[in-house]
Design a protein around this motif. Structure first.
Motif, short mmCIF file in Angstrom:
data_model
loop_
_atom_site.label_atom_id
_atom_site.label_comp_id
_atom_site.label_asym_id
_atom_site.label_seq_id
_atom_site.Cartn_x
_atom_site.Cartn_y
_atom_site.Cartn_z
N HIS A 336 8.90 -56.56 42.96
CA HIS A 336 9.46 -57.84 42.55
C HIS A 336 9.99 -58.59 43.76
O HIS A 336 10.59 -57.99 44.67
CB HIS A 336 10.59 -57.63 41.54
CG HIS A 336 10.13 -56.99 40.27
ND1 HIS A 336 9.31 -57.63 39.38
CD2 HIS A 336 10.36 -55.75 39.75
CE1 HIS A 336 9.06 -56.83 38.36
NE2 HIS A 336 9.68 -55.68 38.56
N PRO A 337 9.82 -59.90 43.80
CA PRO A 337 10.36 -60.67 44.93
C PRO A 337 11.88 -60.74 44.87
O PRO A 337 12.49 -60.75 43.80
CB PRO A 337 9.72 -62.05 44.76
CG PRO A 337 9.35 -62.15 43.33
CD PRO A 337 9.04 -60.76 42.88
N LYS A 338 12.46 -60.80 46.06
CA LYS A 338 13.91 -60.90 46.16
C LYS A 338 14.38 -62.31 45.83
O LYS A 338 15.43 -62.49 45.20
CB LYS A 338 14.34 -60.50 47.57
CG LYS A 338 15.83 -60.38 47.77
CD LYS A 338 16.15 -59.84 49.16
CE LYS A 338 17.65 -59.67 49.36
NZ LYS A 338 17.97 -59.17 50.72
N PHE A 339 13.62 -63.33 46.27
CA PHE A 339 13.90 -64.73 45.95
C PHE A 339 12.61 -65.36 45.43
O PHE A 339 11.52 -65.07 45.93
CB PHE A 339 14.39 -65.50 47.19
CG PHE A 339 15.57 -64.89 47.87
CD1 PHE A 339 16.84 -64.98 47.32
CD2 PHE A 339 15.41 -64.21 49.06
CE1 PHE A 339 17.92 -64.40 47.95
CE2 PHE A 339 16.49 -63.63 49.70
CZ PHE A 339 17.75 -63.72 49.14
N HIS A 340 12.78 -66.23 44.43
CA HIS A 340 11.61 -66.89 43.85
C HIS A 340 12.04 -68.29 43.39
O HIS A 340 12.85 -68.43 42.47
CB HIS A 340 11.08 -66.08 42.66
CG HIS A 340 9.78 -66.61 42.12
ND1 HIS A 340 9.08 -65.99 41.12
CD2 HIS A 340 9.05 -67.71 42.43
CE1 HIS A 340 7.99 -66.68 40.84
NE2 HIS A 340 7.96 -67.74 41.63
N TYR A 341 11.49 -69.30 44.08
CA TYR A 341 11.75 -70.68 43.67
C TYR A 341 10.41 -71.26 43.24
O TYR A 341 9.49 -71.39 44.04
CB TYR A 341 12.34 -71.49 44.83
CG TYR A 341 12.92 -72.82 44.39
CD1 TYR A 341 14.19 -72.90 43.84
CD2 TYR A 341 12.18 -73.99 44.52
CE1 TYR A 341 14.71 -74.11 43.43
CE2 TYR A 341 12.70 -75.21 44.12
CZ TYR A 341 13.97 -75.26 43.57
OH TYR A 341 14.48 -76.46 43.15
N LYS A 342 10.30 -71.61 41.97
CA LYS A 342 8.99 -71.90 41.38
C LYS A 342 8.50 -73.32 41.62
O LYS A 342 7.32 -73.58 41.47
CB LYS A 342 9.01 -71.61 39.88
CG LYS A 342 10.00 -72.46 39.09
CD LYS A 342 9.95 -72.10 37.62
CE LYS A 342 10.93 -72.94 36.80
NZ LYS A 342 10.88 -72.62 35.36
N GLN A 343 9.35 -74.26 41.97
CA GLN A 343 8.92 -75.64 42.16
C GLN A 343 9.36 -76.15 43.54
O GLN A 343 9.96 -77.21 43.66
CB GLN A 343 9.49 -76.55 41.06
CG GLN A 343 8.90 -76.26 39.69
CD GLN A 343 9.46 -77.17 38.62
OE1 GLN A 343 10.44 -77.88 38.86
NE2 GLN A 343 8.87 -77.15 37.44
N ALA A 344 9.03 -75.39 44.55
CA ALA A 344 9.39 -75.81 45.90
C ALA A 344 8.58 -77.03 46.32
O ALA A 344 9.10 -77.97 46.92
CB ALA A 344 9.17 -74.66 46.88
#
Length: 624
Positions: A336-344
């Motif tokens: 699993h990713p540590k950080f995930h921003y879906k609409q960068a």
């Protein structure tokens, strides 16, 4: 002889010569003449009291040398003092300097000091100096530039070794060229050119942290590692494209996008591909990847990463994907990713670059939606700053931080003939567009700011690689080759002797001239090789090392004897009766089984037309 003290000195000059010594040496008359000259000079000064002469430093020094020459005790100084009086240039000396011993530190001679500044003015000047030092724009090395001609197509990859001695460029023309700053002269020519990936466009080039290897990422599915001289060190293995789970394959199965070396661990690098995976590799083990990271959407579907990079300490792996998201993993946790921003960035656009700042806290992303954004990985819920209006038309347009982490640099793209590509500088603290450089009349694709050289390398869309530097702020690099004049080719090196080499001039290589066709045919008839009868085609399985026309396999036998049997079977009755006699003489299948019970076969006899007419009844004949 006793030496008299200072009180016994003659003349107005307290440091004048001893009178007894003057009498002994015979220049007492010179002192009298000197007094007369001084008296006449005082009269001239009294007449010109209303004029205030301003003496420069050079005049003071000249006068000082003249007065010192009067104090000397040699005949040579006497002559020089007379000539200096005749050649005196400039306004006369003020009265208080006449007959006074010269002191070079005297304020009256050197001129009065400027009035002291106020405290407010001093504080303002200090603030201006501090602002100049703090303003990062003044640190941009753009006063000079050199142009390296890579080719005619886009320069899509740039790489500098850690020491800054060598530059490597790659482009859409499949070429990788090596440039040595210390070995180049003003002609700016590459010392080596090669095509490591055959007919695949070069997408990324990067030196390892030790500078002994170069990672080459092209449009193929296999990344390569070459050494400093261009020789191949390893090539990654290609995975099995028919396996659904990409984690179970040994390598990438689709086109690569980019790659990056680990900043701390020697021999480890990372690549991302169109097979929706990010893989880490080791140079010592090219047959299988080390680990696999699989980017996913929020719904769990696979998504293609377009760029990837390591953090400065190597503990984090960041990747930007086609759905506009940015995902960051811990290097040791692949699930699993540590950080995930879906609409960068906008979905459906290719984010071309992500890079970490030197302090490791800030991430910059260059989007395919013509934007540049800044992120704080400690609060990865929204961007710190965002800048738009930065057009890009290449999937590898990148951005980078300045060596002091105060500026962010990126390039812009333009259509052909519609302006010039620019290198744009943003201040990290306020994200204001503080500076820009017009590069050329083509797009700016790659930019690289080397921290040790303090020089900026730029790759353009028209096949040029430019190096910007400042002679005062930059170190080595382009400064080494600019000062070298272009070497002229010596004739002794190019032409040793005036030999004209014609290989076919020798009799053994000369082809005879054909005189006539008849004589040539007669010669060919006598030649056993030319008059040899061609061998007929081999019938059967083959012999003498020659393969037969149909071969010796079972399939060729069936084709030859059965499938290609062209017997005329147009009359089936004749075809059956052809075997009647043989079946009657040598029964094999049916007849032996019924030999005891089968009656004798009797066939009806066919009568001819004449016999039928004879056997006709009489009444039919009469009727006819």
């Amino acid at each position: 002889m006793e030496r008299s003290g200072p009180s016994e000195a003659t003349g107005s000059d307290a440091s004048g010569p001893d009178p007894q010594l003057a009498v002994t040496m015979g220049f007492t008359g010179f002192e009298a003449r000197e007094k007369e000259e001084e008296m006449s000079r005082e009269k001239e000064l009294r007449q010109n009291e209303d004029i205030e002469p301003t003496s420069s430093r050079s005049t003071v020094v000249r006068d000082c040398s003249k007065s010192s020459s009067r104090d000397t005790s040699s005949s040579e100084s006497e002559e020089s003092s007379d000539s200096s009086d005749d050649e005196l240039i400039g306004p006369p000396l003020p009265p208080k300097m006449v007959g006074k011993p010269v002191n070079f530190m005297d304020e009256d001679i050197l001129g009065a000091l400027p009035p002291p500044l106020n405290e407010e003015e001093e504080a303002e000047e200090e603030e201006e100096e501090e602002e100049e030092e703090e303003n990062p724009v003044h640190k941009i090395p753009d006063s000079h530039e050199i142009t390296l001609k890579h080719g005619t197509k886009t320069v899509s990859a740039l790489g500098l070794d850690p020491s800054g001695a060598r530059l490597v460029t790659g482009g859409y023309d499949y070429d990788v060229k090596f440039w040595d700053f210390a070995g180049m002269d003003a002609s700016f020519k590459a010392f080596r050119s090669l095509q490591p990936c055959e007919c695949h466009q070069i997408k990324s080039l990067q030196y390892s942290n030790t500078g002994d290897m170069i990672l080459v990422v092209s449009g193929s599915s296999q990344a390569k590692v070459i050494d400093r001289d261009g020789f191949e060190v390893m090539e990654c293995i290609k995975g099995d494209q028919y396996i659904v789970d990409m984690a179970n394959t040994k390598g990438h199965t689709a086109m690569l996008h980019t790659g990056s070396w680990h900043p701390k661990i020697k021999g480890e690098f990372m690549t991302c591909s169109n097979d929706a995976t990010v893989r880490t590799w080791e140079v010592e083990n090219p047959k299988k990847q080390k680990s696999v990271f699989k980017p996913r959407t929020m719904q769990g579907k696979k998504v293609i990463p377009t760029t990837c990079t390591y953090s400065r300490d190597g503990n984090l792996i960041a990747a930007a994907c086609q759905n506009g998201s940015i995902q960051i993993w811990d290097r040791n946790l692949t699930v699993h990713p540590k950080f995930h921003y879906k609409q960068a960035h906008d979905s459906g656009t290719d984010t071309s670059c992500v890079t970490f700042s030197y302090d490791g806290n800030v991430l910059a992303s260059r989007g395919g939606d013509d934007s540049l954004k800044l992120w704080d990985i400690r609060q990865f819920n929204k961007p710190l700053f965002s800048a738009s209006g930065l057009p890009t038309m290449f999937p590898m347009t990148d951005c980078c931080f300045s060596p002091d982490d105060k500026l962010i640099v990126t390039g812009t793209s333009v259509q052909r003939g519609c302006g010039s590509g620019k290198l744009v500088f943003f201040e990290r603290r306020t994200f204001q567009r503080v500076y820009e450089i017009d590069i050329t009349d083509a797009s700016v694709v790659r930019c690289l700011w080397h921290p040790k050289l303090n020089q900026i390398m730029v790759g353009t869309g028209n096949g040029l690689a430019k190096v910007y530097y400042d002679p005062n702020k930059s170190q080595r690099g382009a400064k080494l080759c600019v000062v070298k004049t272009q070497r002229k080719a010596k004739q002794a090196e190019t032409l040793t002797q005036d030999y004209i080499i014609t290989p076919h001039a020798l009799p053994m290589f000369r082809e005879p001239r054909q005189r006539s066709t008849r004589k040539q045919l007669e010669k060919d008839r006598l030649d056993p090789l030319k008059s040899h009868k061609p061998e007929p085609p081999v019938a059967g399985p083959g012999r003498g090392g020659r393969v037969g026309t149909h071969g010796g396999t079972l399939s060729s036998y069936i084709v030859k004897n059965i499938a290609l049997d062209k017997t005329d079977d147009s009359n089936p009755r004749e075809a059956i009766l052809r075997h009647a006699k043989a079946a009657e003489d040598n029964p094999y299948w049916v007849s032996p089984a019924y030999s005891k019970t089968q009656p004798k076969t009797m066939f009806a006899q066919v009568e001819s037309d004449d016999e039928e007419a004879k056997n006709e009844p009489e009444w039919k004949k009469r009727k006819i």
